[in-house]
Design a protein around this motif. Structure first.
Motif, PDB file in Angstrom:
ATOM      1  N   ALA A  34     -76.995  28.718  -4.234  1.00 39.15           N
ATOM      2  CA  ALA A  34     -76.781  30.169  -4.157  1.00 39.15           C
ATOM      3  C   ALA A  34     -75.616  30.606  -5.032  1.00 39.15           C
ATOM      4  O   ALA A  34     -75.622  31.710  -5.581  1.00 39.15           O
ATOM      5  N   LEU A  35     -74.628  29.735  -5.182  1.00 43.00           N
ATOM      6  CA  LEU A  35     -73.463  30.052  -6.005  1.00 43.00           C
ATOM      7  C   LEU A  35     -73.658  29.654  -7.469  1.00 43.00           C
ATOM      8  O   LEU A  35     -72.804  29.929  -8.307  1.00 43.00           O
ATOM      9  N   SER A  36     -74.760  28.978  -7.760  1.00 43.07           N
ATOM     10  CA  SER A  36     -75.090  28.537  -9.132  1.00 43.07           C
ATOM     11  C   SER A  36     -73.971  27.724  -9.765  1.00 43.07           C
ATOM     12  O   SER A  36     -73.543  27.986 -10.887  1.00 43.07           O
ATOM     13  N   ARG A  48     -73.192  36.275  -9.700  1.00 38.92           N
ATOM     14  CA  ARG A  48     -73.764  37.330  -8.871  1.00 38.92           C
ATOM     15  C   ARG A  48     -74.358  36.613  -7.659  1.00 38.92           C
ATOM     16  O   ARG A  48     -75.254  35.795  -7.791  1.00 38.92           O
ATOM     17  N   VAL A  49     -73.822  36.902  -6.472  1.00 44.83           N
ATOM     18  CA  VAL A  49     -74.246  36.213  -5.251  1.00 44.83           C
ATOM     19  C   VAL A  49     -75.122  37.156  -4.439  1.00 44.83           C
ATOM     20  O   VAL A  49     -74.721  38.271  -4.112  1.00 44.83           O
ATOM     21  N   CYS A  58     -69.059  37.933  -7.950  1.00 42.90           N
ATOM     22  CA  CYS A  58     -67.983  37.171  -7.321  1.00 42.90           C
ATOM     23  C   CYS A  58     -67.347  36.193  -8.302  1.00 42.90           C
ATOM     24  O   CYS A  58     -68.014  35.678  -9.200  1.00 42.90           O
ATOM     25  N   LEU A  59     -66.088  35.944  -8.079  1.00 43.79           N
ATOM     26  CA  LEU A  59     -65.386  34.883  -8.788  1.00 43.79           C
ATOM     27  C   LEU A  59     -65.449  33.673  -7.872  1.00 43.79           C
ATOM     28  O   LEU A  59     -65.084  33.747  -6.697  1.00 43.79           O
ATOM     29  N   ILE A  60     -65.914  32.548  -8.392  1.00 43.71           N
ATOM     30  CA  ILE A  60     -66.066  31.324  -7.600  1.00 43.71           C
ATOM     31  C   ILE A  60     -65.133  30.261  -8.168  1.00 43.71           C
ATOM     32  O   ILE A  60     -65.183  29.969  -9.357  1.00 43.71           O
TER      33      ILE A  60
END
Length: 184
Positions: A34-36, A48-49, A58-60
């Motif tokens: 989901a977070l790629s 994009r989540v 989002c910043l991951i």
């Protein structure tokens, strides 16, 4: 501590950004997809989540184990700080098998995984609850070890004084035993 947990790392309420931390020995594949991201790649990503009927940019931040605060695989999700977005993100994290962390659980995991000692874990809490620069200054003395050095010196002085007092009590009736000077 084999389960995976999440927690809001920023204050509750409306804000420009909300940070949600996730930690576990093995994070669910559904979360990673989901977070790629690739779970073994340390890095910073903009993703994009999807959160059901909407998505958020989002910043991951990805910190694979053991190189993280907890020593486990740790991910930070920086999302927009709308309570609705944060609520949906929490629901998504629960749906993939994570549970909300107990208070202090991230530091507890860091301690159990030998990423910090007990005094460091306690100092995290003290720093969070500090309300003045003076409290933070005292905490810095604790963290740096200078407070411990001061306490050790004081303990040695007290120990020496105790030895003198005990010798006075045990040998006060013998010649050559000097009396204790109160000024010391």
């Amino acid at each position: 501590m084999s389960d995976c947990v999440f927690a809001l790392a920023t204050p509750v309420g409306r804000s420009a950004v909300a940070i949600v931390r996730v930690s576990g020995s093995v994070l669910p594949e559904k979360l990673i997809k989901a977070l790629s991201i690739k779970k073994e790649d340390r890095g910073v990503y903009v993703r994009r989540v999807s959160l059901g009927s909407f998505s958020d940019s989002c910043l991951i931040l990805n910190f694979p184990a053991p190189n993280s605060y907890t020593g486990e695989h740790l991910i930070e999700i920086h999302t927009h700080g709308s309570p609705a977005i944060v609520g949906e993100l929490f629901s998504f994290l629960e749906s993939v098998g994570l549970r909300e962390a107990d208070r202090g659980e991230f530091s507890k995991r860091a301690f159990l995984n030998e990423k910090m000692d007990l005094s460091s874990a306690e100092s995290v809490m003290s720093g969070i609850f500090a309300e003045s620069a003076e409290e933070l200054e005292a905490l810095e003395e604790f963290r740096s070890g200078s407070l411990g050095v001061k306490i050790k010196k004081l303990s040695k002085k007290i120990e020496s004084l105790l030895v003198e007092v005990e010798s006075q009590l045990d040998f006060s009736d013998e010649d050559g035993v000097s009396s204790v000077d109160i000024k010391d």
